[in-house]
Structure formats: structure tokens, C-alpha cells
Write a protein that holds these residues in place. Structure first.
Motif, PDB file in Angstrom:
ATOM      1  N   ASP A 100      31.706  38.326  37.352  1.00  0.00           N
ATOM      2  CA  ASP A 100      31.384  37.801  38.523  1.00  0.00           C
ATOM      3  C   ASP A 100      32.478  37.296  39.209  1.00  0.00           C
ATOM      4  OD1 ASP A 100      28.903  36.364  39.881  1.00  0.00           O
ATOM      5  OD2 ASP A 100      30.545  34.758  40.070  1.00  0.00           O
ATOM      6  N   VAL A 101      32.319  37.531  40.710  1.00  0.00           N
ATOM      7  CA  VAL A 101      33.653  37.408  41.308  1.00  0.00           C
ATOM      8  C   VAL A 101      34.413  36.135  41.286  1.00  0.00           C
ATOM      9  CG1 VAL A 101      32.468  36.580  43.472  1.00  0.00           C
ATOM     10  CG2 VAL A 101      34.589  37.760  43.880  1.00  0.00           C
ATOM     11  N   SER A 102      33.562  35.085  41.043  1.00  0.00           N
ATOM     12  CA  SER A 102      34.277  33.586  40.482  1.00  0.00           C
ATOM     13  C   SER A 102      35.247  33.904  39.172  1.00  0.00           C
ATOM     14  CB  SER A 102      33.303  32.799  40.347  1.00  0.00           C
ATOM     15  OG  SER A 102      32.399  33.001  39.172  1.00  0.00           O
ATOM     16  N   GLU A 103      35.065  34.664  38.427  1.00  0.00           N
ATOM     17  CA  GLU A 103      35.982  34.809  37.315  1.00  0.00           C
ATOM     18  C   GLU A 103      37.139  35.379  37.520  1.00  0.00           C
ATOM     19  OE1 GLU A 103      33.253  35.643  33.235  1.00  0.00           O
ATOM     20  OE2 GLU A 103      32.366  36.638  34.812  1.00  0.00           O
ATOM     21  N   ILE A 104      36.980  36.689  38.373  1.00  0.00           N
ATOM     22  CA  ILE A 104      38.246  37.192  38.817  1.00  0.00           C
ATOM     23  C   ILE A 104      39.099  36.368  39.673  1.00  0.00           C
ATOM     24  CG2 ILE A 104      39.004  39.140  40.454  1.00  0.00           C
ATOM     25  CD1 ILE A 104      38.004  40.232  37.681  1.00  0.00           C
ATOM     26  N   LEU A 105      38.379  35.562  40.559  1.00  0.00           N
ATOM     27  CA  LEU A 105      39.289  34.639  41.571  1.00  0.00           C
ATOM     28  C   LEU A 105      39.546  33.526  40.884  1.00  0.00           C
ATOM     29  CD1 LEU A 105      37.183  35.245  45.110  1.00  0.00           C
ATOM     30  CD2 LEU A 105      39.459  36.215  44.200  1.00  0.00           C
ATOM     31  N   ALA A 106      38.976  33.016  39.926  1.00  0.00           N
ATOM     32  CA  ALA A 106      39.381  31.710  39.257  1.00  0.00           C
ATOM     33  C   ALA A 106      40.875  31.275  39.106  1.00  0.00           C
ATOM     34  CB  ALA A 106      38.654  31.409  37.990  1.00  0.00           C
ATOM     35  N   PRO A 107      41.688  32.478  38.444  1.00  0.00           N
ATOM     36  CA  PRO A 107      43.200  32.209  38.389  1.00  0.00           C
ATOM     37  C   PRO A 107      43.934  32.136  39.545  1.00  0.00           C
ATOM     38  CG  PRO A 107      42.539  34.025  36.824  1.00  0.00           C
ATOM     39  CD  PRO A 107      41.279  33.745  37.897  1.00  0.00           C
ATOM     40  N   HIS A 108      43.353  32.643  40.605  1.00  0.00           N
ATOM     41  CA  HIS A 108      43.996  32.679  41.741  1.00  0.00           C
ATOM     42  C   HIS A 108      43.727  31.259  42.836  1.00  0.00           C
ATOM     43  CE1 HIS A 108      45.320  36.540  40.803  1.00  0.00           C
ATOM     44  NE2 HIS A 108      44.258  36.859  40.562  1.00  0.00           N
ATOM     45  N   ALA A 109      43.061  30.527  42.258  1.00  0.00           N
ATOM     46  CA  ALA A 109      42.342  29.368  43.258  1.00  0.00           C
ATOM     47  C   ALA A 109      43.527  28.754  44.006  1.00  0.00           C
ATOM     48  CB  ALA A 109      41.506  28.191  42.258  1.00  0.00           C
ATOM     49  N   GLN A 110      44.577  28.210  43.433  1.00  0.00           N
ATOM     50  CA  GLN A 110      45.811  27.659  44.124  1.00  0.00           C
ATOM     51  C   GLN A 110      46.464  28.529  45.269  1.00  0.00           C
ATOM     52  OE1 GLN A 110      45.929  24.279  43.954  1.00  0.00           O
ATOM     53  NE2 GLN A 110      44.219  24.333  42.611  1.00  0.00           N
ATOM     54  N   GLN A 111      46.405  29.852  44.734  1.00  0.00           N
ATOM     55  CA  GLN A 111      46.972  30.688  45.611  1.00  0.00           C
ATOM     56  C   GLN A 111      46.312  30.914  46.987  1.00  0.00           C
ATOM     57  OE1 GLN A 111      47.607  34.613  44.046  1.00  0.00           O
ATOM     58  NE2 GLN A 111      47.863  35.593  46.270  1.00  0.00           N
ATOM     59  N   LEU A 112      44.922  30.879  46.854  1.00  0.00           N
ATOM     60  CA  LEU A 112      44.013  30.955  48.107  1.00  0.00           C
ATOM     61  C   LEU A 112      44.033  29.650  48.765  1.00  0.00           C
ATOM     62  CD1 LEU A 112      41.069  32.868  46.176  1.00  0.00           C
ATOM     63  CD2 LEU A 112      42.601  33.806  48.090  1.00  0.00           C
TER      64      LEU A 112
END
Length: 418
Positions: free
Chosen positions: A282-294
Motif C-alpha cells: 500500500d502507498v502508506s507502507e512505502i511512504l511511512a519511512p519518509h514521514a518526517q522528510q515529507l
């Protein structure tokens, strides 16, 4: 649960699978408390336990009737019951078997056959886009049921032209209706992935995930669609050209994650399906490690946000906590509401085939959400988004669209104009 399968079912793949599931059921009834249709209708035959009995009777030789078919049709396949079953009954797999067996023995009324055939054909056809455009022009004159299925236009904006330069690449299947109904979701996903250094591509040879055909009496056609997608995706996965299949519609994600289950008896595709399923994200799984960067690049978000977790996200894939944690890390002020575990009534084409039940469930869901007075409702499945939006003035968005807008505002509005 003791079983005594009829001779025609004994020793078959479907009979063996069903018997194994049936024997886990201990009649406890915990599933009744979490079944949306039972909550509304109060009829045990419209609960998981009641439907399990109906399927058991058919497998033991009882002749199914239109009533049997209707009770199985009313199931949303939300699988909320599976999350509360102490015996681990795989109800979703059992109801798939039951529906197929009943539909082979009970002919539907002509109106239903026409309706289901039209849905199967149109929703997966290239004609869907032109039909939707015509529907938008004629929207004021359409019946309420159809009018509610046509969302307002949302501009997609520009998509990154340099995505292929990123070292990290993923597959992002386009799906059937989302590119025409709400192209803003895919465009937002591409921009957010680009913002964290991930490029996305699609394979023209791939098509519908198979969910529409599978749930509208055409399981064999759905299996063919699954095989075609595996053939299109697997070379890129096996060669390392892409690291994952990223899906932003939880309904499609839930179905693709079950390819290995549906093709388990296919000697040519069982192993291939396992390799594909292992790469689904799911796109949430891909983006989870980048949360603070975003988050560091995002402008302000709506003050109060209600997150509606689709059944295919929380019950099918078990990813509700992943999505909610990501949204919290991104700065969303999520407002908890009652009965967030219950289905909103969308359930693929259910809102068309069962409009009364679907409408009741939507009203119940929106009432619970409305008590939190949100500025915006976010979800992660196009079906839920369009279904809920038809019943409320509060904006209903895919959360990736809200993230994309906050990123664009944080970057001075330059990203979407690039």
C-alpha cells in the motif's frame, strides 16, 4: 462444525477448502456483533454464522434457492467478522466458494443478470471514460443512484516528467475506474513519491485487478485477469527493475494480495502469484519511512480530519494502524469516531446492487463521523470516497491528495505547476 459433504463436493478443491473452513466454526456468534448487515436487518441468515449454515447445507446436498442467493448477495465481504472470530474462520474464502456454487445452481432474474453484466463490462472497458464524461453532462437528469456515482471533477495537475531518473522505481497499476473518475489521486501519488525520490511506472499490458469480475459472478474471468497481470508485472519484479507494486486503492490492493490464494490450485501460476504478492505494498507502507522528510516540507493541514479506514485496508490487509500512524506522523489531527470498524456500504459494486442497505450503512457511518465535526474526511479507497461524498457536504478526499496539496503549498505552489 461437523460436516457431511455431498458426493459431488467430496474430494474436490472447493469441497476440501470449504470443509476445512467449516470445521473451524464453533457456533459462538461473536461474528454477529461485528456484521454490518446483521446490525441493520437483525436476521441471522444475514450474518456470517447464518450464511455459513446456508453454505454448509448446499455443500451437503441441499438445493439452494433465490433466498439463499439473496442472503449471500447481501454480504458486503467486509471481513470484519474475521477480525473477531476466536477460531480463525476464513469466512471471506468460504463465502467466495458459496457464492460460486449457488450462482451455478440458481439463475438470477433477468434484471439482475443485465445489471451485473453491464457493470462487469462497462467498469473494465475503455468506454468507461467516455461514458463518465457523458454522465457528467447529463448528471442533473440522471436517477439519484447513478447521479451519486459521478464525482465532481478534480484537476489532476502536472505529473513529474523525470520519475524514470530515480534510482528507486516501483510499479503503480492504474486500475479500472480511478484514472477517469478521480485522476487527481494517481497524480498526487506520483508527485508525493517523486518528492521522496521514488519513480513510478505502469505496464500497459496489465489491467483490472480482477475484483469486479470476481464479485459479479465471473470468478473464472477474474482468474484470467489475475494471470494476465502476473505475466505483465513479474518480469519487472524478477529482474529488479522495480522494487514493489504500489497501490493507492485499498480495494485493488486487497485483491492483488490474494492472488496467491485464488491461484493456489493452478500449477502454472501458484508460485508466480506468491512472488507477486510478496512485492505488493500500500502507498502508506512505502511512504511511512519518509514521514518526517515529507512533514518538513508540508504547509498546514486541515485542523480536524476524520480518517475512514476502508474494510479492504483494515480487515483484508491489516494496515489500518500503518496508515493512521503515517497520517499522525505527517501532522494530521485525526478525530476518532464510533464504529470506525464497520463498513460504509460502498463495497465495490455493492452500492449499486444493494442500494438500500448501502445507503443505510453510509448514513450510519456519516452520522458517527459527523459527531467529530471534521473539516475533511480522508480515506484510501476510491469506492469509499465517492460513496461517502454523495452523502455529505464535508470534503471527502484520498489522504494522498491532502498530503500533495500541503507539499505544494509548502514548496510555494511550484510542484503542481511543474
Amino acid at each position: 462444525m461437523q460436516t457431511n459433504l455431498a458426493s459431488w463436493a467430496r474430494g474436490t478443491n472447493e469441497g476440501n477448502d470449504a470443509e476445512e473452513i467449516l470445521r473451524r466454526c464453533v457456533h459462538c456468534g461473536f461474528c454477529l456483533a461485528t456484521c454490518p448487515t446483521y446490525q441493520i436487518l437483525g436476521d441471522e441468515l444475514d450474518s456470517p454464522r447464518g450464511r455459513i449454515y446456508l453454505i454448509k447445507q448446499v455443500l451437503e446436498g441441499a438445493e439452494p434457492t433465490r433466498a439463499t442467493q439473496q442472503h449471500l448477495d447481501r454480504c458486503l465481504t467486509c471481513r470484519n467478522c474475521e477480525t473477531t472470530c476466536p477460531s480463525g474462520v476464513e469466512y471471506g474464502a468460504l463465502v467466495d466458494i458459496g457464492r460460486k456454487l449457488v450462482d451455478e445452481r440458481v439463475e438470477r432474474p433477468l434484471a439482475q443478470r443485465l445489471q451485473r453484466g453491464a457493470l462487469r463490462t462497462l467498469l473494465t472497458s475503455r468506454l468507461f471514460g467516455p461514458a463518465l464524461a457523458l454522465g457528467r453532462l447529463m448528471r442533473p437528469m440522471l436517477p439519484v443512484l447513478l447521479r451519486n456515482k459521478i464525482p465532481a471533477r478534480r484537476p489532476a495537475g502536472a505529473v513529474p516528467r523525470h520519475g524514470g531518473r530515480h534510482a528507486r522505481q516501483v510499479l503503480m497499476p492504474r486500475g479500472c475506474v480511478q484514472p477517469d473518475m478521480l485522476p487527481s489521486i494517481d497524480a498526487a501519488t506520483l508527485r508525493v513519491l517523486d518528492a521522496v525520490g521514488i519513480g513510478a511506472r505502469d505496464v500497459p499490458a496489465a489491467g483490472c485487478c480482477g475484483a469486479i469480475q470476481f464479485h459479479l459472478d465471473a470468478q473464472d474471468r477474474a482468474l484470467d485477469q489475475m494471470r494476465a497481470n502476473i505475466d505483465a508485472w513479474l518480469p519487472l519484479l524478477d529482474s529488479g527493475q522495480v522494487e514493489a507494486i504500489v497501490i493507492n486503492a485499498s480495494g485493488c490492493g486487497g485483491m492483488v494480495r490474494e492472488y496467491a490464494h485464488h491461484l493456489r490450485h493452478d500449477p502454472n501460476y501458484a508460485a508466480k502469484a506468491l512472488r507477486v504478492v510478496d512485492k505488493v505494498r500500500d502507498v502508506s507502507e512505502i511512504l511511512a519511512p519518509h514521514a518526517q522528510q515529507l512533514r518538513a516540507r508540508m504547509a498546514s493541514l486541515p485542523a480536524r480530519v476524520a480518517f475512514h479506514p476502508p474494510c479492504t485496508l483494515q480487515h483484508w490487509q491489516g494496515l489500518r494502524s500503518v496508515s493512521e500512524r503515517l497520517l499522525t506522523d505527517l501532522g494530521f489531527a485525526l478525530q476518532p469516531f464510533n464504529e470506525s470498524h464497520l463498513c460504509c456500504g460502498s463495497a465495490g459494486t455493492y452500492s449499486v446492487t444493494q442500494p438500500s442497505l448501502s445507503g443505510s450503512l453510509r448514513e450510519r457511518k456519516l452520522q458517527a463521523i459527523g459527531e467529530t465535526q471534521p473539516d475533511c474526511i480522508v480515506s484510501s479507497n476510491i469506492g469509499c470516497i465517492t460513496h461517502l461524498q454523495a452523502g455529505t457536504e464535508t470534503p471527502v478526499r484520498h489522504w494522498i491528495e491532502v498530503v500533495d496539496e500541503a507539499l505544494s503549498a509548502g514548496d510555494g505552489g511550484m510542484r503542481n505547476a511543474a
